[in-house]
Scaffold this active site. Structure first.
Site, PDB file in Angstrom:
ATOM      1  N   CYS A 101      -4.828   2.304  -3.641  1.00 59.22           N
ATOM      2  CA  CYS A 101      -3.607   3.117  -2.810  1.00 59.22           C
ATOM      3  C   CYS A 101      -2.421   2.085  -3.166  1.00 59.22           C
ATOM      4  O   CYS A 101      -1.440   1.926  -2.213  1.00 59.22           O
ATOM      5  CB  CYS A 101      -3.849   3.575  -1.585  1.00 59.22           C
ATOM      6  SG  CYS A 101      -5.069   4.662  -1.452  1.00 59.22           S
ATOM      7  N   LYS A 134     -10.406  -0.576  10.263  1.00 61.60           N
ATOM      8  CA  LYS A 134     -10.771  -1.691   9.524  1.00 61.60           C
ATOM      9  C   LYS A 134     -11.109  -2.724  10.495  1.00 61.60           C
ATOM     10  O   LYS A 134     -11.241  -4.072   9.983  1.00 61.60           O
ATOM     11  CB  LYS A 134      -9.314  -2.150   8.799  1.00 61.60           C
ATOM     12  CG  LYS A 134      -9.231  -0.912   7.605  1.00 61.60           C
ATOM     13  CD  LYS A 134      -7.945  -1.351   6.870  1.00 61.60           C
ATOM     14  CE  LYS A 134      -7.347  -0.130   5.842  1.00 61.60           C
ATOM     15  NZ  LYS A 134      -7.936   0.083   4.868  1.00 61.60           N
ATOM     16  N   HIS A 157       0.927  -1.072   0.060  1.00 63.03           N
ATOM     17  CA  HIS A 157      -0.073  -0.155  -0.162  1.00 63.03           C
ATOM     18  C   HIS A 157       1.125   1.066  -0.204  1.00 63.03           C
ATOM     19  O   HIS A 157       2.080   1.252   0.490  1.00 63.03           O
ATOM     20  CB  HIS A 157      -1.012   0.166   1.152  1.00 63.03           C
ATOM     21  CG  HIS A 157      -1.963   1.192   1.395  1.00 63.03           C
ATOM     22  ND1 HIS A 157      -1.843   2.182   1.863  1.00 63.03           N
ATOM     23  CD2 HIS A 157      -3.149   1.067   1.168  1.00 63.03           C
ATOM     24  CE1 HIS A 157      -2.608   3.044   1.757  1.00 63.03           C
ATOM     25  NE2 HIS A 157      -3.861   2.125   1.301  1.00 63.03           N
ATOM     26  N   GLN A 172      -4.356  -5.226   6.894  1.00 64.69           N
ATOM     27  CA  GLN A 172      -5.415  -6.061   6.312  1.00 64.69           C
ATOM     28  C   GLN A 172      -5.195  -7.549   6.896  1.00 64.69           C
ATOM     29  O   GLN A 172      -6.092  -8.365   6.709  1.00 64.69           O
ATOM     30  CB  GLN A 172      -4.970  -6.339   4.816  1.00 64.69           C
ATOM     31  CG  GLN A 172      -5.232  -4.908   4.033  1.00 64.69           C
ATOM     32  CD  GLN A 172      -6.844  -4.371   3.905  1.00 64.69           C
ATOM     33  OE1 GLN A 172      -7.825  -5.296   4.119  1.00 64.69           O
ATOM     34  NE2 GLN A 172      -6.802  -3.254   3.780  1.00 64.69           N
ATOM     35  N   ASP A 214       2.992  -4.539   8.137  1.00 59.64           N
ATOM     36  CA  ASP A 214       1.928  -3.798   7.954  1.00 59.64           C
ATOM     37  C   ASP A 214       0.586  -4.700   8.160  1.00 59.64           C
ATOM     38  O   ASP A 214       0.451  -5.734   7.106  1.00 59.64           O
ATOM     39  CB  ASP A 214       2.012  -3.110   6.515  1.00 59.64           C
ATOM     40  CG  ASP A 214       0.857  -2.251   6.321  1.00 59.64           C
ATOM     41  OD1 ASP A 214      -0.394  -2.516   7.110  1.00 59.64           O
ATOM     42  OD2 ASP A 214       0.541  -1.747   5.231  1.00 59.64           O
TER      43      ASP A 214
HETATM   44  N1  PMP Z   1      -1.543  -0.869   4.573  1.00 62.20           N
HETATM   45  C1  PMP Z   1      -2.689  -1.375   4.111  1.00 62.20           C
HETATM   46  C2  PMP Z   1      -2.163  -2.889   3.562  1.00 62.20           C
HETATM   47  C3  PMP Z   1      -3.913  -1.197   3.749  1.00 62.20           C
HETATM   48  O1  PMP Z   1      -4.820  -1.711   3.389  1.00 62.20           O
HETATM   49  C4  PMP Z   1      -4.258   0.259   4.304  1.00 62.20           C
HETATM   50  C5  PMP Z   1      -5.578   0.819   4.066  1.00 62.20           C
HETATM   51  N2  PMP Z   1      -6.088   0.666   2.680  1.00 62.20           N
HETATM   52  C6  PMP Z   1      -3.153   1.079   4.802  1.00 62.20           C
HETATM   53  C7  PMP Z   1      -1.960   0.449   5.031  1.00 62.20           C
HETATM   54  C8  PMP Z   1      -3.317   2.450   5.452  1.00 62.20           C
HETATM   55  O2  PMP Z   1      -4.349   2.393   6.409  1.00 62.20           O
HETATM   56  P1  PMP Z   1      -4.895   3.786   6.730  1.00 62.20           P
HETATM   57  O3  PMP Z   1      -5.324   4.702   5.733  1.00 62.20           O
HETATM   58  O4  PMP Z   1      -6.058   3.323   7.975  1.00 62.20           O
HETATM   59  O5  PMP Z   1      -3.618   4.488   7.562  1.00 62.20           O
END
Ligand code: PMP
Length: 414
Positions: free
Chosen positions: A372, A234, A131, A211, A208
């Site tokens: 993203c 999430k 991401h 997910q 990270d």
């Molecule tokens: N890492 C991953 C794998 C994600 O899916 C996301 C959110 N789509 C993020 C980081 C960033 O999360 P946040 O926008 O809540 O900071």
């Protein structure tokens, strides 16, 4: 991965659905079919009630007040920290730093640990499926320090090329920062193995977990990662709260990320001393209610059992994948052998944005775009995908509604 104590019972999805008031709502005259949990989850009534209760009868600022209300709010906030600790099976609650979200947690590590530890010519290893939140902070750090970002490639299934990963690790590597589960492909990476390989060369690892935590039990001690990050929104908790796990010995070496109130021990105009972790990293008034809501969401998930959740989502993913494979002109992007409930796809006949717009007319909420994660879109040579992400409250019947709605798209455009 070893789990926190869990109930053995399978998930009662119909009972779970009743816990989420929004799932009874309709859009465009159709019952909501929510397949966008990877972007953000819906909230169970217990979490909503916890916020209302706290703001109605428990609210005060924390850590400073000497009156009962503030003492109670502080206790609830710190209990939430301990729930996060238990959820990740961390050894010590001082290893849990409250942040706004996964993005902030990664920035915290990049700006605090990274600025201190990374220098010219050093390398940071990420992967092609990250991401943007786990790319851009490292890219910025590399630009600032004259360091180099190295990218582990991904194969056609959407799995990491592990040989290439091993060969990227060298004495120049200062950090591995890799996603546990990909938001765009659903791939579950072999996190423990990645950590073992990096540690064999003395390289720390950030995972990270944005997910991963909503879908499976995560044990940071078993993984032995140095940092683990996730977002509450999430995880069925409010938006605006997330957590950074860091090994205590590592957090203790790190300078503050932001400075100001709350994070200090003493201040004079000549000199300021900082609190020990986690307080050192929590400048200013935090999202107190959010943290409490996160604790309640964790209680809720643990009551259901992370293993039961994972088992249901696995079954649903298998069902949805089989149904998708019947649709002519549909290509699933991301077919890793170990996958969480993410179905990214493209249709020969229609752009992902058109697909999502038509599905919306059927009450089906999905995400369309690059998620993203532009580099992984480039890897698969698609500008965007439509993504249906599955969660504990989704059913086979909802998958059927989704498939029928995709049928309408192919009728219109095909
Ligand atoms: N890492 C991953 C794998 C994600 O899916 C996301 C959110 N789509 C993020 C980081 C960033 O999360 P946040 O926008 O809540 O900071």
């Amino acid at each position: 991965m070893s789990a926190a104590p869990q109930h053995a019972a399978p998930l009662d999805v119909q009972a779970v659905r009743k816990d989420f008031p929004i799932l009874s709502d309709s859009f465009h005259g159709k019952p909501l079919v929510y397949f966008d949990t990877a972007a953000s989850s819906q909230k169970p009534q217990v979490v909503i009630d916890a916020l209302v209760d706290f703001y109605s009868h428990g609210y005060a600022n924390i850590h400073r007040g000497l009156y009962a209300l503030s003492v109670g709010a502080t206790r609830s906030f710190e209990e939430a920290r301990d729930k996060v600790r238990g959820f990740l099976n961390a050894a010590d609650e001082r290893e849990i730093v409250f942040v706004r979200n996964a993005t902030e947690a990664i920035n915290l590590v990049a700006m605090s640990w990274g600025r201190q530890e990374v220098g010219a010519g050093d390398e940071i290893v990420i992967s092609a499926m990250e991401h943007h939140a786990n790319i851009v902070p490292w890219q910025q750090l590399c630009a600032e320090k004259g360091a180099v970002l190295r990218v582990t490639p991904v194969d056609d299934r959407g799995e990491l090329e592990l040989d290439a990963y091993e060969s990227l690790l060298s004495d120049r590597t200062k950090l591995v920062a890799i996603t546990h589960v990909s938001n765009a492909l659903g791939t579950i990476n072999p996190a423990k193995q990645l950590v073992e390989s990096a540690h064999a060369k003395g390289i720390p690892v950030l995972l990270d977990g944005a997910q991963a935590v909503p879908h499976m039990s995560v044990d940071v001690r078993d993984l032995d990662c140095d940092f683990y990050v996730f977002s509450g929104h999430k995880l069925f908790a409010p938006s605006g709260i997330g957590a950074l796990y860091g090994k205590l010995g590592v957090l203790e070496t790190m300078p503050p990320f932001m400075t100001g109130g709350e994070m200090i021990e003493s201040v004079t105009f000549e000199k300021t001393t900082f609190k020990a972790p986690p307080g050192r990293f929590e400048a200013g008034t935090p999202d107190i209610a959010g943290a409490i809501g996160l604790g309640v969401a964790i209680d809720y998930l643990q009551e259901l059992g992370m293993d039961a959740i994972a088992a249901w989502e696995h079954e649903l993913l298998a069902y949805a994948t089989a149904r998708f494979e019947e649709i002519p002109g549909l290509r699933i992007i991301g077919t890793a052998r170990e996958k969480a409930g993410v179905l990214s796809f493209v249709l020969d006949c229609a752009h992902p944005h058109d697909v999502a717009t038509i599905l919306d007319q059927e009450g089906v909420a999905v995400r369309a775009g690059h998620h993203c994660a532009q580099p992984i879109m480039d890897r698969f040579d698609v500008p965007a995908t439509t993504r249906a992400s599955l969660s504990l409250y989704n059913t086979r019947e909802e998958v059927d509604v989704l498939v029928a709605a995709i049928g309408k798209v192919t009728e219109l455009f095909g």
